[in-house]
Design a protein around this motif. Structure first.
Motif, short mmCIF file in Angstrom:
data_model
loop_
_atom_site.label_atom_id
_atom_site.label_comp_id
_atom_site.label_asym_id
_atom_site.label_seq_id
_atom_site.Cartn_x
_atom_site.Cartn_y
_atom_site.Cartn_z
N SER A 41 -6.75 -11.47 8.88
CA SER A 41 -5.96 -11.58 7.65
C SER A 41 -6.63 -10.82 6.51
O SER A 41 -5.96 -10.14 5.74
CB SER A 41 -5.80 -13.04 7.25
OG SER A 41 -4.97 -13.72 8.14
N ALA A 42 -7.93 -10.94 6.40
CA ALA A 42 -8.66 -10.24 5.35
C ALA A 42 -8.57 -8.73 5.52
O ALA A 42 -8.40 -7.99 4.54
CB ALA A 42 -10.12 -10.69 5.33
N ILE A 43 -8.66 -8.27 6.75
CA ILE A 43 -8.56 -6.83 7.01
C ILE A 43 -7.17 -6.33 6.67
O ILE A 43 -7.01 -5.28 6.04
CB ILE A 43 -8.92 -6.53 8.49
CG1 ILE A 43 -10.42 -6.74 8.71
CG2 ILE A 43 -8.52 -5.12 8.87
CD1 ILE A 43 -10.85 -6.73 10.15
N LEU A 44 -6.14 -7.07 7.07
CA LEU A 44 -4.76 -6.66 6.77
C LEU A 44 -4.48 -6.66 5.28
O LEU A 44 -3.83 -5.76 4.76
CB LEU A 44 -3.77 -7.57 7.50
CG LEU A 44 -3.70 -7.40 9.01
CD1 LEU A 44 -2.75 -8.42 9.61
CD2 LEU A 44 -3.27 -6.00 9.38
N LYS A 45 -4.99 -7.66 4.57
CA LYS A 45 -4.79 -7.71 3.12
C LYS A 45 -5.50 -6.55 2.45
O LYS A 45 -4.94 -5.91 1.56
CB LYS A 45 -5.31 -9.02 2.54
CG LYS A 45 -5.15 -9.08 1.03
CD LYS A 45 -5.26 -10.45 0.48
CE LYS A 45 -5.18 -10.54 -1.01
NZ LYS A 45 -4.65 -9.44 -1.75
N SER A 46 -6.70 -6.25 2.89
CA SER A 46 -7.42 -5.11 2.35
C SER A 46 -6.67 -3.81 2.59
O SER A 46 -6.57 -2.97 1.69
CB SER A 46 -8.82 -5.04 2.98
OG SER A 46 -9.48 -3.89 2.57
N ALA A 47 -6.13 -3.65 3.78
CA ALA A 47 -5.38 -2.43 4.10
C ALA A 47 -4.12 -2.32 3.27
O ALA A 47 -3.80 -1.25 2.75
CB ALA A 47 -5.04 -2.41 5.59
N ARG A 92 -5.03 -1.35 -0.27
CA ARG A 92 -5.39 0.07 -0.37
C ARG A 92 -4.15 0.96 -0.34
O ARG A 92 -4.05 1.93 -1.09
CB ARG A 92 -6.35 0.45 0.75
CG ARG A 92 -7.73 -0.19 0.58
CD ARG A 92 -8.64 0.14 1.71
NE ARG A 92 -8.99 1.56 1.60
CZ ARG A 92 -9.75 2.19 2.46
NH1 ARG A 92 -10.24 1.55 3.49
NH2 ARG A 92 -10.03 3.46 2.30
N VAL A 93 -3.19 0.63 0.51
CA VAL A 93 -1.95 1.40 0.58
C VAL A 93 -1.17 1.27 -0.72
O VAL A 93 -0.66 2.26 -1.25
CB VAL A 93 -1.09 0.96 1.79
CG1 VAL A 93 0.31 1.54 1.73
CG2 VAL A 93 -1.77 1.34 3.09
N ALA A 94 -1.10 0.07 -1.28
CA ALA A 94 -0.39 -0.14 -2.54
C ALA A 94 -1.05 0.64 -3.67
O ALA A 94 -0.35 1.25 -4.50
CB ALA A 94 -0.34 -1.62 -2.88
N ASN A 95 -2.38 0.63 -3.72
CA ASN A 95 -3.09 1.39 -4.74
C ASN A 95 -2.84 2.88 -4.60
O ASN A 95 -2.62 3.58 -5.59
CB ASN A 95 -4.60 1.11 -4.69
CG ASN A 95 -4.94 -0.25 -5.21
OD1 ASN A 95 -4.17 -0.89 -5.90
ND2 ASN A 95 -6.13 -0.71 -4.85
N TYR A 96 -2.86 3.39 -3.37
CA TYR A 96 -2.62 4.81 -3.15
C TYR A 96 -1.19 5.20 -3.54
O TYR A 96 -0.97 6.25 -4.14
CB TYR A 96 -2.89 5.19 -1.69
CG TYR A 96 -2.65 6.66 -1.43
CD1 TYR A 96 -3.51 7.63 -1.92
CD2 TYR A 96 -1.53 7.08 -0.73
CE1 TYR A 96 -3.29 8.97 -1.71
CE2 TYR A 96 -1.29 8.42 -0.51
CZ TYR A 96 -2.18 9.36 -1.01
OH TYR A 96 -1.94 10.69 -0.81
N ARG A 97 -0.24 4.33 -3.21
CA ARG A 97 1.16 4.62 -3.59
C ARG A 97 1.31 4.67 -5.11
O ARG A 97 2.03 5.52 -5.63
CB ARG A 97 2.09 3.58 -2.99
CG ARG A 97 2.33 3.78 -1.52
CD ARG A 97 3.32 2.79 -0.99
NE ARG A 97 3.54 3.03 0.43
CZ ARG A 97 4.10 2.17 1.24
NH1 ARG A 97 4.53 1.01 0.79
NH2 ARG A 97 4.26 2.46 2.51
N LEU A 98 0.65 3.76 -5.81
CA LEU A 98 0.69 3.78 -7.27
C LEU A 98 0.06 5.05 -7.81
O LEU A 98 0.59 5.68 -8.74
CB LEU A 98 -0.01 2.55 -7.85
CG LEU A 98 -0.09 2.49 -9.37
CD1 LEU A 98 1.30 2.49 -9.99
CD2 LEU A 98 -0.88 1.26 -9.80
#
Length: 71
Positions: free
Chosen positions: A19-25, A28-34
């Motif tokens: 769960s922690a790995i998925l949340k981190s991923a 990161r994707v949300a930050n990159y999209r922003l």
């Protein structure tokens, strides 16, 4: 003689780690999209529009990094 051992660790097992790995991923994707959205939107502005905002084209990537990652 009897004794007990208690373990109050924060490790939630394999599901907690996954769960922690998925949340981190996903973070990161949300930050990159922003970041990409900010770069694209600012890049689409004309020089006059950027000037009205007090910006220069050379500032676009830095502004996007600040918006997405807080750098």
């Amino acid at each position: 003689m009897a004794f007990t051992t208690e373990f109050h660790g924060t490790d939630a097992g394999i599901t907690g780690r996954v769960s922690a790995i998925l949340k981190s991923a996903t973070d990161r994707v949300a930050n990159y999209r922003l970041y990409r959205k900010t770069v694209n939107e600012l890049s689409a502005l004309s020089m006059r529009e950027l000037d009205d905002l007090g910006l220069n084209r050379s500032m676009i990537k830095r502004i996007a990094l600040e918006a997405a990652y807080g750098l």
